[in-house]
Write a protein that holds these residues in place. Structure first.
Motif, PDB file in Angstrom:
ATOM      1  N   GLU A   1     -31.169 108.399 -35.917  1.00  0.00           N
ATOM      2  CA  GLU A   1     -30.929 107.527 -36.891  1.00  0.00           C
ATOM      3  C   GLU A   1     -32.044 107.406 -37.514  1.00  0.00           C
ATOM      4  O   GLU A   1     -32.046 107.041 -38.960  1.00  0.00           O
ATOM      5  CB  GLU A   1     -30.369 106.321 -36.367  1.00  0.00           C
ATOM      6  CG  GLU A   1     -29.724 105.358 -37.364  1.00  0.00           C
ATOM      7  CD  GLU A   1     -28.397 105.973 -37.950  1.00  0.00           C
ATOM      8  OE1 GLU A   1     -28.587 105.457 -39.298  1.00  0.00           O
ATOM      9  OE2 GLU A   1     -27.921 106.792 -37.565  1.00  0.00           O
TER      10      GLU A   1
ATOM     11  N   GLY B   1     -28.757 107.688 -43.224  1.00  0.00           N
ATOM     12  CA  GLY B   1     -28.416 106.530 -42.236  1.00  0.00           C
ATOM     13  C   GLY B   1     -28.407 105.225 -42.898  1.00  0.00           C
ATOM     14  O   GLY B   1     -28.576 104.878 -43.916  1.00  0.00           O
TER      15      GLY B   1
ATOM     16  N   ARG C   1     -27.005 100.766 -38.263  1.00  0.00           N
ATOM     17  CA  ARG C   1     -26.868 101.680 -37.322  1.00  0.00           C
ATOM     18  C   ARG C   1     -28.414 101.722 -36.690  1.00  0.00           C
ATOM     19  O   ARG C   1     -28.228 101.933 -35.227  1.00  0.00           O
ATOM     20  CB  ARG C   1     -26.630 102.973 -37.921  1.00  0.00           C
ATOM     21  CG  ARG C   1     -26.171 104.078 -37.205  1.00  0.00           C
ATOM     22  CD  ARG C   1     -24.647 104.211 -36.581  1.00  0.00           C
ATOM     23  NE  ARG C   1     -24.570 105.211 -35.668  1.00  0.00           N
ATOM     24  CZ  ARG C   1     -24.580 105.042 -34.136  1.00  0.00           C
ATOM     25  NH1 ARG C   1     -24.528 104.206 -33.692  1.00  0.00           N
ATOM     26  NH2 ARG C   1     -24.383 106.399 -33.710  1.00  0.00           N
TER      27      ARG C   1
ATOM     28  N   GLU D   1     -28.824 101.055 -32.638  1.00  0.00           N
ATOM     29  CA  GLU D   1     -29.649 102.241 -31.774  1.00  0.00           C
ATOM     30  C   GLU D   1     -30.902 101.369 -30.987  1.00  0.00           C
ATOM     31  O   GLU D   1     -31.150 101.839 -29.699  1.00  0.00           O
ATOM     32  CB  GLU D   1     -29.958 103.375 -32.432  1.00  0.00           C
ATOM     33  CG  GLU D   1     -28.870 104.146 -32.836  1.00  0.00           C
ATOM     34  CD  GLU D   1     -27.844 104.738 -32.053  1.00  0.00           C
ATOM     35  OE1 GLU D   1     -28.048 104.549 -30.764  1.00  0.00           O
ATOM     36  OE2 GLU D   1     -26.706 105.044 -32.174  1.00  0.00           O
TER      37      GLU D   1
END
Length: 93
Positions: free
Chosen positions: A38, A49, A53, A57
Motif C-alpha cells: 500500500e 493507493g 487504506r 494496513e
C-alpha cells in the motif's frame, strides 16, 4: 497491558484465543507485506493507493504486533518508550 492491547486481547479471546508464536509472526509478516504494498501505491510507484487504506494496513500490522506483545506480557507503549529513549540517546549528534 495498556488499554489498546486490552481491547485486542478481549477480541482475540472472543474469537478463540491466540495462535502460536510462529503463526503470529507469520501473520505479522503478511501484514507488513500488505503495508509495504500500500505504501508503494500511495507513493505512486505502483498503481494508486489511498491514505485510508494505508491507515488500515498500519492498523493491521499494529494488531498483529499487539497479539505478539500480549502473548509475552509486554506492554507495547512501554516498549516504544524505551525505543524512543534508546534512539534519542544513541543518535544525538
Amino acid at each position: 497491558m495498556n488499554e489498546h492491547q486490552a481491547r485486542v486481547d478481549e477480541l482475540v479471546r472472543e474469537l478463540g484465543g491466540y495462535w502460536g508464536p510462529f503463526e503470529m509472526l507469520a501473520a505479522l509478516m503478511e501484514e507488513v507485506g500488505e503495508l509495504a504494498d500500500e505504501l508503494l501505491k500511495v507513493e505512486g510507484i505502483k498503481e494508486q493507493g489511498s491514505r485510508e487504506r494505508l491507515e488500515e494496513e498500519l492498523g493491521d500490522a499494529l494488531f498483529a504486533l499487539a497479539c505478539i506483545a500480549n502473548h509475552y506480557g509486554i506492554d507495547m507503549l512501554e516498549a516504544l518508550r524505551k525505543s524512543v529513549d534508546k534512539y534519542r540517546s544513541r543518535d544525538k549528534t
